[in-house]
Design a protein around this motif. Structure first.
Motif, PDB file in Angstrom:
ATOM      1  N   ASP A   2     -21.674  -2.010  15.486  1.00 13.34           N
ATOM      2  CA  ASP A   2     -21.905  -3.211  16.286  1.00 13.34           C
ATOM      3  C   ASP A   2     -21.904  -4.445  15.371  1.00 13.34           C
ATOM      4  N   THR A   3     -21.748  -5.593  15.985  1.00 13.40           N
ATOM      5  CA  THR A   3     -21.596  -6.826  15.208  1.00 13.40           C
ATOM      6  C   THR A   3     -22.602  -7.883  15.661  1.00 13.40           C
ATOM      7  N   PRO A   4     -22.918  -8.856  14.802  1.00 15.94           N
ATOM      8  CA  PRO A   4     -22.540  -8.926  13.387  1.00 15.94           C
ATOM      9  C   PRO A   4     -23.292  -7.872  12.563  1.00 15.94           C
ATOM     10  N   THR A  50     -17.130  -9.643  15.828  1.00 15.98           N
ATOM     11  CA  THR A  50     -16.275  -9.406  16.994  1.00 15.98           C
ATOM     12  C   THR A  50     -15.676 -10.724  17.491  1.00 15.98           C
ATOM     13  N   VAL A  51     -14.411 -10.691  17.837  1.00 13.68           N
ATOM     14  CA  VAL A  51     -13.810 -11.822  18.549  1.00 13.68           C
ATOM     15  C   VAL A  51     -14.397 -11.811  19.958  1.00 13.68           C
ATOM     16  N   MET A  52     -15.182 -12.836  20.278  1.00 14.12           N
ATOM     17  CA  MET A  52     -15.913 -12.845  21.560  1.00 14.12           C
ATOM     18  C   MET A  52     -15.296 -13.776  22.591  1.00 14.12           C
ATOM     19  N   SER A  53     -14.368 -14.617  22.165  1.00 14.22           N
ATOM     20  CA  SER A  53     -13.713 -15.523  23.106  1.00 14.22           C
ATOM     21  C   SER A  53     -12.389 -15.933  22.489  1.00 14.22           C
ATOM     22  N   ARG A  54     -11.387 -16.073  23.337  1.00 11.37           N
ATOM     23  CA  ARG A  54     -10.059 -16.454  22.837  1.00 11.37           C
ATOM     24  C   ARG A  54      -9.492 -17.501  23.785  1.00 11.37           C
ATOM     25  N   ILE A 100     -13.012 -17.359  18.803  1.00 17.36           N
ATOM     26  CA  ILE A 100     -14.435 -17.515  18.515  1.00 17.36           C
ATOM     27  C   ILE A 100     -14.998 -16.139  18.184  1.00 17.36           C
ATOM     28  N   ASP A 113     -18.520 -13.738  16.809  1.00 19.44           N
ATOM     29  CA  ASP A 113     -19.960 -13.723  17.108  1.00 19.44           C
ATOM     30  C   ASP A 113     -20.833 -13.854  15.863  1.00 19.44           C
ATOM     31  N   HIS A 153     -22.003 -18.759  16.704  1.00 20.21           N
ATOM     32  CA  HIS A 153     -20.555 -18.710  16.905  1.00 20.21           C
ATOM     33  C   HIS A 153     -19.842 -19.152  15.635  1.00 20.21           C
ATOM     34  N   VAL A 176      -9.944 -10.661  22.329  1.00 14.03           N
ATOM     35  CA  VAL A 176     -11.355 -10.483  22.700  1.00 14.03           C
ATOM     36  C   VAL A 176     -11.728  -9.006  22.542  1.00 14.03           C
TER      37      VAL A 176
END
Lengths: 374, 374
Positions: free
Chosen positions: B17-19, B275-279, B286, B288, B318, B332
């Motif tokens: 899991d991230t970060p 993790t890429v949480m928004s694109r 973006i 996390d 972010h 994402v």
């Protein structure tokens, strides 16, 4: 294991070990009461952001003064809040990945939870998790109202996501997140106001488009400590997310009001308590708070009570002060207050708050969601 | 309470899991072995700085490869090290105030402890604490060899303090701390070398002055990952304090060698897994990991495996990437590695290391002295 607190209840402030995170409780209490009073005339709800304080104790104080709940940014923060008795939480952020979504859905069995989305694939995974735990989750579509971070564009992309949510049994479409983060620290009052006016317009138009499609859009949530007066008066925003107002910081204190003055609406109540640990020369004092005790992303801390001393450099465990004029109270062993540049990431460096009233320790609160990253 | 680890032993990296704070164990092991090999010819001792890793597990690995002990900066770090089995520690820093000095003296009953001084009043308090606990403490006089932080001036001021220590029954004068911190990140190789040459000269002269006064001065300690080759070859320094070499960071990777190339002597082994949480657009991704997952004091992190993506801005939770060219693997939900700008304060944001070998989790180590401020 968390470290031992640097203080005991009843101890004089002078005996509190350093570095320590100090709350001036009188100023803090006034800030807690001031925000609800400032926005009472507008009938807008308060949902303060707990990423500032990471403390269910403080969240419950905010709710006791009328807040409908709190925001947070991470599932692990929501877990710490629920553990501490908070029962209405908006994760004002996207939650991505099956592991986190499972935890979110499971937690939604134990508290009223909301979350933001800006991606159809993420929405599908969120629904799967909600079905798996037979949980009910409130969903806000995040729109980018100028901050240039997360969120879909206002208008049709937001409508498409709202429609996808509205078709779900386990998820309920609750409205829009429209947080203009990049406006918060714009110094000039008119520029700040104009940035929020543009955000208001985008939120209003998107809400109208969604309602025209037959979907109720009861909640427009956003705002921060730098801009809340504008959103409160907008008649569009229904909920304010201000967080920093309880503590303030050097950066927010630099915002200007309509007359061009730096006149903060709230008091500085958060300080880092530090010891002068070396005094190699008349011009230089070294304190025991550096990068691991202060976040310097928004500039160096201010040496609160010594206008003739400037905090010029932080290394891991040292802060270097340039002393411009002979000053009493900066000898080796003297303890002084620093005003952090940015309160949120500074708080995250500490295990404990030390609450002080009239120079005496009144409470020691855990920073319960300190390090809550996932 | 510390948070649950973001991984389980045996888990594929992709599922962590991230970060999360990731150690590439193969690179880490090579770094661990490389430093002793690089300085073996000079007969100098190694006492790595544990402020980088804050882990007794890693400290004991360094000692198993020949280090005589470790350094730390705070009494609370020393307490965590002793609790984890480390028995020879230099607090490479001044310890100021009666509360901390009591803890230092008490701990010295359970391990070999050294500490730095640069002030006569502080020395008197240290001796009082040592007498109170009937403890024996090694004392190094810190001299300022150009860093402009703590330390007395070389020469007579150092001699005066050495004489004061030498007269004590509970304290033993062990030599000089001569750490040139500001030279570590000087990019140019010759300038870095010249800064250390000046430090060597000051340490040599001060040692000679102390010995001429009839006081043995067996230890000259200092050096960091940016400069250790110079101190190792100096025939003056007897002990090296390098810490970052086990992990490295974006900032140290920018130092240049004698030919003007950025050719780090150690491998990057520490990463933040995110993790890429928004694109929201082709040009923006973006992740996390923001200010609470990465220290940005020495610049933004590097997007390790994506040369066409640049980490341009960190907010609390972010990270904003500017994506210059269409790139697979930044959708994402995709997880990627970041190389922190500065390893020490980044490590301090995490409760756990996740050690990975061949894409699989092999160990989960607590960051035992995370948040050890006092």
């Amino acid at each position: 294991m968390p470290h031992r607190p640097p203080a005991e209840i009843g101890m004089p402030l002078a005996e509190v070990d350093t570095p320590a995170l100090i709350i001036d409780l009188d100023a803090f209490d006034r800030n807690l009461r001031a925000l609800p009073q400032k926005v009472a005339a507008h009938g807008v709800k308060l949902r303060p952001h707990s990423k500032t304080h990471k403390s269910p104790i403080i969240a419950l104080k905010q709710m006791a003064l009328g807040a409908v709940g709190v925001c947070c940014q991470k599932v692990s923060e929501a877990e710490a809040l629920v553990e501490g008795g908070v029962r209405d939480i908006l994760i004002a952020n996207e939650v991505v990945g099956a592991a986190k979504l499972r935890r979110l859905a499971a937690l939604a069995r134990h508290a009223t939870l909301g979350v933001c989305i800006d991606d159809a694939g993420n929405l599908a995974e969120l629904e799967d998790a909600a079905i798996d735990f037979d949980a009910r989750i409130k969903v806000l579509v995040e729109i980018d109202v100028g901050a240039g971070r997360c969120g879909v564009a206002p208008g049709k992309p937001a409508l498409a996501l709202a429609q996808a949510v509205a078709g779900s049994k386990h998820l309920s479409f609750d409205g829009l997140q429209a947080y203009q983060g990049s406006a918060q620290h714009v110094r000039n009052h008119d520029e700040r106001r104009q940035a929020i006016e543009r955000a208001v317009e985008m939120a209003r138009d998107t809400k109208a488009m969604i309602e025209a499609a037959g979907i109720a859009c009861p909640r427009i949530t956003g705002a921060g400590t730098g801009s809340f007066a504008f959103e409160a008066a907008s008649a569009v925003y229904t909920e304010l997310q201000c967080g920093s107002y309880i503590f303030m910081d050097a950066d927010y204190n630099r915002n200007l009001d309509a007359s061009g003055k730096a006149a903060p609406e709230f008091e500085q109540s958060l300080f880092v308590w530090t010891t002068v640990m070396s005094r190699p020369s008349a011009e230089r004092a070294i304190v025991d708070a550096g990068l691991k005790a202060l976040s310097v992303d928004s500039g160096m801390p201010v040496v609160t009570d010594f206008p003739d001393a400037e905090f010029v450099r932080a290394s891991d465990e040292h802060g270097k002060l340039a002393v411009k004029r002979q000053t009493e109270g900066l000898d080796v062993g003297d303890k002084i207050r620093l005003t952090p540049g940015h309160c949120d990431p500074t708080v995250n460096l500490y295990d404990w708050y030390v609450g002080v009233r009239r120079q005496r320790v009144e409470c020691i609160w855990p920073v319960a969601a300190r390090g809550a990253l996932t």
